[in-house]
Design a protein around this motif. Sequence first.
Motif, PDB file in Angstrom:
ATOM      1  N   LEU A  12       0.640  -1.582   0.096  1.00 22.04           N
ATOM      2  CA  LEU A  12       0.238  -0.055  -0.152  1.00 22.04           C
ATOM      3  C   LEU A  12       1.006   1.072   0.158  1.00 22.04           C
ATOM      4  N   PHE A  29      -8.021   0.599  -5.739  1.00 17.91           N
ATOM      5  CA  PHE A  29      -7.698  -1.075  -5.020  1.00 17.91           C
ATOM      6  C   PHE A  29      -7.215  -2.437  -6.195  1.00 17.91           C
ATOM      7  N   ARG A  30      -8.583  -2.604  -6.742  1.00 20.82           N
ATOM      8  CA  ARG A  30      -8.034  -3.901  -8.085  1.00 20.82           C
ATOM      9  C   ARG A  30      -7.171  -3.440  -8.580  1.00 20.82           C
ATOM     10  N   TRP A  61      -4.319  -4.880  -7.243  1.00 26.98           N
ATOM     11  CA  TRP A  61      -4.573  -6.614  -7.125  1.00 26.98           C
ATOM     12  C   TRP A  61      -4.632  -7.014  -8.532  1.00 26.98           C
TER      13      TRP A  61
END
Length: 220
Positions: free
Chosen positions: A26, A130-131, A134
């Motif tokens: 992060l 976020f996507r 990841w």
Amino acid sequence: MDFSPILLSMKTASVAMIFTFFLGLLAARWVVGLRRQAVKLVVDVLFTLPLVLPPTVVGFFLLFTFGTRRPVGQFLLEFFGVRIVFTWWATVLAAVVIAFPLMYRAARGAFEQVDPDLVAAAKTLGLGEFRILWQVLLPTALPGVASGAILAFARGLGEFGATAMIAGNIAGQTRTLPLAVYSSVAAGDMATAAVYVMILVAIAVIVVCGMNWFALWKRG
């Protein structure tokens, strides 16, 4: 021979690696996405500082922050009944803080090598941050990220100075492998110290081999 330092160190390093992995990812993603170079430089210095400071200095800051008579430590103790210093969680905290810069810098270097067009394409498809992290960045930069996680595990396993400052050297509770080596040598038990040292060396060899394997995998 006391086997508790071995089990305690593996438990501490494993839990610390989980925290370090996600925090490092992060933080690296956030720093890479910063636009202003001055802000990026300041944040990078702060995140990297535990790597270059002596571990005892880092331990001093942790003890100064989480001590039971300090604001943060007193708040946790009075409102949540949680005491950090001289507990097993103090060994985890020390390992996380010391190992975090390794994971952060490895992840940042891997993310910066990802083609920016992939991120731009993901944004045009409506993917959130976020996507993107990841589903785009992490799979592409996996070898570098995995190497950072392995290195962070080894660094957490070998942490001594900060752990001694904030967790102490309590047998069966906070005495990790490095502290066990020190205690055995101080007691004149060189045979036991040698066994602990051999275990640490074996783990270090495994870590280096793992990093080299991921490097070869990346080239392939």
